[in-house]
Design a protein around this motif. Sequence first.
Motif, PDB file in Angstrom:
ATOM      1  N   LEU A  58       9.009  12.836   7.570  1.00 31.98           N
ATOM      2  CA  LEU A  58       8.948  11.962   6.410  1.00 31.98           C
ATOM      3  C   LEU A  58       7.597  11.251   6.379  1.00 31.98           C
ATOM      4  O   LEU A  58       7.071  10.879   7.436  1.00 31.98           O
ATOM      5  CB  LEU A  58      10.077  10.934   6.450  1.00 31.98           C
ATOM      6  N   PRO A  59       7.028  11.053   5.201  1.00 33.87           N
ATOM      7  CA  PRO A  59       5.711  10.403   5.111  1.00 33.87           C
ATOM      8  C   PRO A  59       5.811   8.906   5.362  1.00 33.87           C
ATOM      9  O   PRO A  59       6.428   8.174   4.588  1.00 33.87           O
ATOM     10  CB  PRO A  59       5.282  10.688   3.670  1.00 33.87           C
ATOM     11  N   GLY A 105       0.786  -1.227   0.000  1.00 36.84           N
ATOM     12  CA  GLY A 105       0.000   0.000   0.000  1.00 36.84           C
ATOM     13  C   GLY A 105       0.819   1.278   0.000  1.00 36.84           C
ATOM     14  O   GLY A 105       0.350   2.309  -0.431  1.00 36.84           O
ATOM     15  N   SER A 106       2.084   1.221   0.472  1.00 42.37           N
ATOM     16  CA  SER A 106       2.890   2.440   0.529  1.00 42.37           C
ATOM     17  C   SER A 106       3.205   2.974  -0.860  1.00 42.37           C
ATOM     18  O   SER A 106       3.457   4.157  -1.041  1.00 42.37           O
ATOM     19  CB  SER A 106       4.186   2.170   1.301  1.00 42.37           C
ATOM     20  N   ASP A 142       6.262   6.098   2.574  1.00 44.07           N
ATOM     21  CA  ASP A 142       5.424   6.239   1.396  1.00 44.07           C
ATOM     22  C   ASP A 142       6.302   6.887   0.326  1.00 44.07           C
ATOM     23  O   ASP A 142       6.450   8.115   0.268  1.00 44.07           O
ATOM     24  CB  ASP A 142       4.214   7.113   1.722  1.00 44.07           C
ATOM     25  N   TYR A 143       6.918   6.070  -0.525  1.00 40.54           N
ATOM     26  CA  TYR A 143       7.888   6.588  -1.491  1.00 40.54           C
ATOM     27  C   TYR A 143       7.226   7.449  -2.566  1.00 40.54           C
ATOM     28  O   TYR A 143       7.859   8.346  -3.131  1.00 40.54           O
ATOM     29  CB  TYR A 143       8.666   5.430  -2.122  1.00 40.54           C
ATOM     30  N   ARG A 198       7.051  13.146  -4.465  1.00 36.57           N
ATOM     31  CA  ARG A 198       6.395  14.423  -4.699  1.00 36.57           C
ATOM     32  C   ARG A 198       7.035  15.525  -3.851  1.00 36.57           C
ATOM     33  O   ARG A 198       7.241  16.640  -4.320  1.00 36.57           O
ATOM     34  CB  ARG A 198       4.899  14.319  -4.388  1.00 36.57           C
ATOM     35  N   MET A 199       7.350  15.172  -2.585  1.00 33.42           N
ATOM     36  CA  MET A 199       7.950  16.166  -1.690  1.00 33.42           C
ATOM     37  C   MET A 199       9.343  16.547  -2.164  1.00 33.42           C
ATOM     38  O   MET A 199       9.738  17.721  -2.109  1.00 33.42           O
ATOM     39  CB  MET A 199       7.991  15.596  -0.268  1.00 33.42           C
TER      40      MET A 199
END
Length: 462
Positions: free
Chosen positions: A442-443, A151-152, A451-452, A457-458
């Motif tokens: 970090l997400p 899911g990540s 969450d790569y 995006r970041m």
Amino acid sequence: MVSRLGAILQDRRDQPWLQGADQSLFYAEFHQACDQLTRWQIKPRLCLAEPDPRRFLAQFCAAVVTETPVFLCNPRWQAQEWQTVHTTVQPELIWPPSPSEPPFLRGAGGIPLRCEALDPPGYADPLHKGVNSSEPPFSRGAGGIHIPTGGSSGQIRFTIHTWETLTAAVDGLYTYFDRTPLSAYCILPLYHVSGLMQAVRSLLTGGQLWLSNSKTCTSGDWQTTFISLVPTQLQRFLTAEQAPWLQQFRAIFLGGAPAWPDLLTRARALELPLAPTYGMTETAAQIATLKPADFLAGIEGCGPLLPHARVTLTPDGRLQIQARSLCLGYYPNPWPEPILITDDLGRFSPGGSLLIQGRQSRQIITGGENVAPEEIEAAILATGKVRDVTVVGIADEMWGEAIAALYAPQLSPEDLAALQAQLRQELAPHKQPKQWQGMAKLPRNAQGKLDYRALGRMWHSH
């Protein structure tokens, strides 16, 4: 085997095995769900996205007992994830029901998939539990238990498990811990394998199950109880000075993501009963576990293999797994062989402890040198100047790949320069990050995994 769960639930009805939730409501919801599912002559593909853990557990048990193919889903998935689920699974039933759904959850003719018909397709008799035998075995999961993974990245896949693979995983851990009840204080989501297996272990071994909020430290006697954490959760508990609370547990299973050396060192200094583990969704959670006494004695790694698993190493150092708890494949495609070659690189210590050394897919090749990002991440965290970090390779015309470090929280130019100077004393020049990017945080998902997709995006936004 499946009928065993129904018998256990019946036998334990008068025992206070479910804590932190209303047990009588659990049984009411369980029977209601069983009644609804037995109304289907041809078993529906059920997506279970219930956010309430008590109701989720009741509905999951009902799906198992009625042999309904169930797909566990994260209630927080957004449109892209649900579109993948709809395309892959084509569910006929999604719980909980809702009066309105976005377009990606609507079937042919715009019929809301979560609307539960009073007379479902194939309905004949509430006691009839037939399955359309003309369909291939995995077209409806053969009553399978499908647990999400990946899911990540947004590319969700459902591992095909059965009640037999889950109980094999329980039996292996139960045997390893002297066949005593595996009570659990569960703060992980039940749609994830690490949360689900805590519930299954407690039920099958005569233990108690506490359903709790991860932000709450509940008072009680936890000396016979296990708790499962990911490294970021352990870090938060220690930052909040909750070590005395954690010290009470029989064992703290630590897994889901690599733990950095400084975190393990601090846990030993605080005498936490840590039990580092190795496992994955495909193996129904852990297949290797280090006992707390061995952790406190200074033994490294994830401990020995559990009785139900066998691991060998491929010529390039990847783990090759055979286990009675191994899933049968990814829905809707079963594997031709009951074996899994992972992306994880590892070895065994002379004492038999499994040591994970990174992931092959994360390996960075810079200037012709192979670099393990996990080594650089550990060195950065060991400086104590950041709370979180990930190291990645980015395309570079000169080096092929350049090493980039993304860290949190952001540092001043002076503090970053001090960190870099300290790192030069620890790592070879080709392992030094050439680019640095500070972020507020970090997400990471609920299991502590990055969450790569969001990270990309970041990175590009800076």
